[in-house]
Scaffold this motif. Structure first.
Motif, PDB file in Angstrom:
ATOM      1  N   LEU A 151       6.221  14.850 -12.909  1.00 57.81           N
ATOM      2  CA  LEU A 151       6.556  13.585 -12.250  1.00 57.81           C
ATOM      3  C   LEU A 151       7.450  13.840 -11.046  1.00 57.81           C
ATOM      4  N   ASP A 152       8.351  14.805 -11.157  1.00 55.86           N
ATOM      5  CA  ASP A 152       9.277  15.084 -10.052  1.00 55.86           C
ATOM      6  C   ASP A 152       8.537  15.544  -8.796  1.00 55.86           C
ATOM      7  N   VAL A 153       7.590  16.463  -8.949  1.00 54.63           N
ATOM      8  CA  VAL A 153       6.855  16.950  -7.771  1.00 54.63           C
ATOM      9  C   VAL A 153       5.877  15.895  -7.258  1.00 54.63           C
ATOM     10  N   SER A 154       5.366  15.061  -8.157  1.00 52.87           N
ATOM     11  CA  SER A 154       4.444  14.005  -7.742  1.00 52.87           C
ATOM     12  C   SER A 154       5.152  12.978  -6.862  1.00 52.87           C
ATOM     13  N   ILE A 155       6.388  12.652  -7.208  1.00 54.55           N
ATOM     14  CA  ILE A 155       7.156  11.686  -6.412  1.00 54.55           C
ATOM     15  C   ILE A 155       7.426  12.248  -5.014  1.00 54.55           C
ATOM     16  N   ILE A 156       7.704  13.531  -4.947  1.00 52.21           N
ATOM     17  CA  ILE A 156       7.913  14.165  -3.638  1.00 52.21           C
ATOM     18  C   ILE A 156       6.654  14.020  -2.782  1.00 52.21           C
ATOM     19  N   ALA A 157       5.496  14.287  -3.378  1.00 57.41           N
ATOM     20  CA  ALA A 157       4.230  14.186  -2.641  1.00 57.41           C
ATOM     21  C   ALA A 157       3.944  12.748  -2.225  1.00 57.41           C
ATOM     22  N   ILE A 158       4.242  11.790  -3.090  1.00 53.60           N
ATOM     23  CA  ILE A 158       4.045  10.370  -2.758  1.00 53.60           C
ATOM     24  C   ILE A 158       4.916   9.978  -1.567  1.00 53.60           C
ATOM     25  N   GLY A 159       6.121  10.545  -1.487  1.00 54.32           N
ATOM     26  CA  GLY A 159       7.003  10.266  -0.358  1.00 54.32           C
ATOM     27  C   GLY A 159       6.380  10.667   0.969  1.00 54.32           C
ATOM     28  N   PHE A 160       5.628  11.757   0.973  1.00 52.12           N
ATOM     29  CA  PHE A 160       4.966  12.191   2.206  1.00 52.12           C
ATOM     30  C   PHE A 160       3.786  11.280   2.539  1.00 52.12           C
ATOM     31  N   VAL A 161       3.097  10.811   1.512  1.00 58.51           N
ATOM     32  CA  VAL A 161       2.011   9.852   1.745  1.00 58.51           C
ATOM     33  C   VAL A 161       2.578   8.590   2.389  1.00 58.51           C
ATOM     34  N   MET A 162       3.762   8.165   1.943  1.00 59.76           N
ATOM     35  CA  MET A 162       4.416   6.998   2.546  1.00 59.76           C
ATOM     36  C   MET A 162       4.708   7.228   4.022  1.00 59.76           C
ATOM     37  N   ARG A 163       5.076   8.422   4.373  1.00 57.29           N
ATOM     38  CA  ARG A 163       5.330   8.746   5.784  1.00 57.29           C
ATOM     39  C   ARG A 163       4.066   8.568   6.622  1.00 57.29           C
ATOM     40  N   VAL A 164       2.951   9.055   6.086  1.00 56.57           N
ATOM     41  CA  VAL A 164       1.674   8.917   6.800  1.00 56.57           C
ATOM     42  C   VAL A 164       1.276   7.450   6.915  1.00 56.57           C
ATOM     43  N   LEU A 165       1.428   6.706   5.829  1.00 58.53           N
ATOM     44  CA  LEU A 165       1.044   5.294   5.835  1.00 58.53           C
ATOM     45  C   LEU A 165       1.879   4.484   6.821  1.00 58.53           C
ATOM     46  N   ILE A 166       3.183   4.751   6.880  1.00 58.10           N
ATOM     47  CA  ILE A 166       4.026   3.985   7.790  1.00 58.10           C
ATOM     48  C   ILE A 166       3.721   4.354   9.238  1.00 58.10           C
ATOM     49  N   GLY A 167       3.300   5.601   9.459  1.00 54.17           N
ATOM     50  CA  GLY A 167       2.890   5.995  10.802  1.00 54.17           C
ATOM     51  C   GLY A 167       1.653   5.236  11.247  1.00 54.17           C
ATOM     52  N   GLY A 168       0.713   5.038  10.314  1.00 53.37           N
ATOM     53  CA  GLY A 168      -0.496   4.280  10.638  1.00 53.37           C
ATOM     54  C   GLY A 168      -0.215   2.807  10.847  1.00 53.37           C
ATOM     55  N   LEU A 169       0.630   2.239  10.006  1.00 47.85           N
ATOM     56  CA  LEU A 169       0.961   0.820  10.128  1.00 47.85           C
ATOM     57  C   LEU A 169       1.727   0.524  11.413  1.00 47.85           C
ATOM     58  N   THR A 170       2.573   1.442  11.822  1.00 45.03           N
ATOM     59  CA  THR A 170       3.371   1.232  13.032  1.00 45.03           C
ATOM     60  C   THR A 170       2.488   0.985  14.240  1.00 45.03           C
ATOM     61  N   THR A 171       1.413   1.741  14.340  1.00 50.82           N
ATOM     62  CA  THR A 171       0.513   1.645  15.498  1.00 50.82           C
ATOM     63  C   THR A 171      -0.781   0.919  15.162  1.00 50.82           C
ATOM     64  N   ASP A 172      -0.832   0.344  13.969  1.00 51.42           N
ATOM     65  CA  ASP A 172      -2.010  -0.400  13.521  1.00 51.42           C
ATOM     66  C   ASP A 172      -3.263   0.472  13.518  1.00 51.42           C
ATOM     67  N   ILE A 173      -3.093   1.729  13.100  1.00 47.35           N
ATOM     68  CA  ILE A 173      -4.210   2.661  12.989  1.00 47.35           C
ATOM     69  C   ILE A 173      -4.597   2.800  11.518  1.00 47.35           C
ATOM     70  N   TRP A 174      -5.868   2.672  11.231  1.00 48.15           N
ATOM     71  CA  TRP A 174      -6.338   2.804   9.857  1.00 48.15           C
ATOM     72  C   TRP A 174      -6.190   4.243   9.392  1.00 48.15           C
ATOM     73  N   VAL A 175      -5.555   4.439   8.243  1.00 45.08           N
ATOM     74  CA  VAL A 175      -5.367   5.772   7.668  1.00 45.08           C
ATOM     75  C   VAL A 175      -6.469   6.016   6.650  1.00 45.08           C
ATOM     76  N   SER A 176      -7.263   7.037   6.872  1.00 41.47           N
ATOM     77  CA  SER A 176      -8.396   7.311   5.992  1.00 41.47           C
ATOM     78  C   SER A 176      -7.947   7.865   4.645  1.00 41.47           C
ATOM     79  N   HIS A 177      -8.815   7.716   3.659  1.00 35.43           N
ATOM     80  CA  HIS A 177      -8.521   8.255   2.326  1.00 35.43           C
ATOM     81  C   HIS A 177      -8.428   9.773   2.369  1.00 35.43           C
ATOM     82  N   TRP A 178      -9.127  10.393   3.337  1.00 36.22           N
ATOM     83  CA  TRP A 178      -9.061  11.849   3.470  1.00 36.22           C
ATOM     84  C   TRP A 178      -7.651  12.295   3.842  1.00 36.22           C
ATOM     85  N   LEU A 179      -7.057  11.592   4.785  1.00 36.72           N
ATOM     86  CA  LEU A 179      -5.709  11.950   5.231  1.00 36.72           C
ATOM     87  C   LEU A 179      -4.687  11.735   4.119  1.00 36.72           C
ATOM     88  N   VAL A 180      -4.862  10.671   3.361  1.00 33.72           N
ATOM     89  CA  VAL A 180      -3.961  10.402   2.233  1.00 33.72           C
ATOM     90  C   VAL A 180      -4.075  11.511   1.189  1.00 33.72           C
TER      91      VAL A 180
END
Length: 293
Positions: free
Chosen positions: A136-165
């Motif tokens: 669970l500890d390492v999974s939460i770390i990885a989820i935190g990076f996914v959040m970084r990618v998602l917020i980057g996409g939302l900031t510029t209104d760019i769709w983030v693909s499931h591949w990138l996630v």
């Protein structure tokens, strides 16, 4: 005194927040100011919110850190920064992160706040309790990076693909497991637990888990580069040529972990390991040539 407060913020770890640029990079918009500058603002916001979490983590783990051969040198554990000073920096960083969000001028500002708050709450829970549970500890770390990618996409209104996630989650999960190898080695050598969750790991499990994740990551990356939707969106079918850099980088991390026992901070490996640097620069350069030239 000021240098100790800067160390408390762990500016070297801000490299992790460059993941917010992934959406504009892979969508061929990195060089466009109307995409780059809003993302830069959110990058700064995430740097502050992550530093707030580092402050809280050091405050919570101060006694444990003092028993650790490396962490004992951290500002709060060493006594260079007081507990009051640590909480003050945490509060200032949190407020600063929230104040920066509107400056991005995004149409998705409410969602940006949701991700920032969710990241803050998840990591506070991680520091308080969740990091005590293996996997669970390492999974939460990885989820935190996914959040970084998602917020980057939302900031510029760019769709983030499931591949990138998926790629983000797998790569960062792989790096988190290599870091656990370093923790387990310290546990073996000294008998001191660098973290409570370390009893849920051993060398065989870590080695096999990292090998499995590395394999899945490579297959996922190849599928990503050859996906019809990716080829259509990027306007080229040559993205697969970047696979060699990914394979070399993964093998280098495995070599450092299994052969050399150098599986400490992935960020420090990025800064100090010239082979890893060469792979990353080569990968970025290859992508840049394929997408932008």
């Amino acid at each position: 005194m000021m240098i100790h407060y800067i160390q408390l913020l762990r500016p070297l770890q801000w490299l992790k927040n460059t993941f917010v640029f992934a959406p504009i990079f892979f969508s061929n918009n990195l060089l466009k100011p109307e995409y780059f500058w809003p993302t830069l603002v959110i990058f700064a916001s995430f740097c502050l919110i992550s530093s707030a979490i580092y402050c809280f983590n050091d405050l919570r783990d101060v006694e444990t850190d003092r028993q650790h051969p490396k962490k004992c040198k951290r500002p709060i554990a060493s006594g260079a920064v007081s507990v009051t000073g640590g909480y003050t920096m945490m509060l200032l960083c949190t407020i600063g992160a929230f104040l920066l969000v509107p400056l991005a001028g995004s149409v998705n500002t409410p969602y940006l706040y949701i991700i920032i708050i969710a990241y803050w709450l998840m990591n506070i829970a991680y520091c308080l309790r969740l990091k005590q549970y293996a996997i669970l500890d390492v999974s939460i770390i990885a989820i935190g990076f996914v959040m970084r990618v998602l917020i980057g996409g939302l900031t510029t209104d760019i769709w983030v693909s499931h591949w990138l996630v998926m790629m983000t989650f797998l790569v960062t999960l792989f790096l988190a497991f290599t870091k656990r190898n370093d923790d387990y080695r310290i546990y073996e050598q000294t008998g001191t637990k660098p973290r409570v969750s370390i009893t849920g790991y051993n060398k065989t499990f870590i080695n096999e888990a990292t090998a499995i994740i590395a394999s899945v990551t490579l297959v996922c990356y190849i599928m990503y580069t050859m996906s019809p939707e990716v080829i259509e969106r990027m306007g080229t079918r040559y993205v697969y040529l970047t696979t060699g850099w990914v394979l070399a980088g993964l093998l280098r991390y495995l070599q450092n972990m299994i052969v050399y026992g150098l599986s400490g901070s992935p960020t420090k490996s990025l800064v100090k390991d010239h082979f890893v640097q060469f792979c990353i620069i080569g990968w970025i350069a290859s992508f840049f040539v394929i997408l932008y030239l």
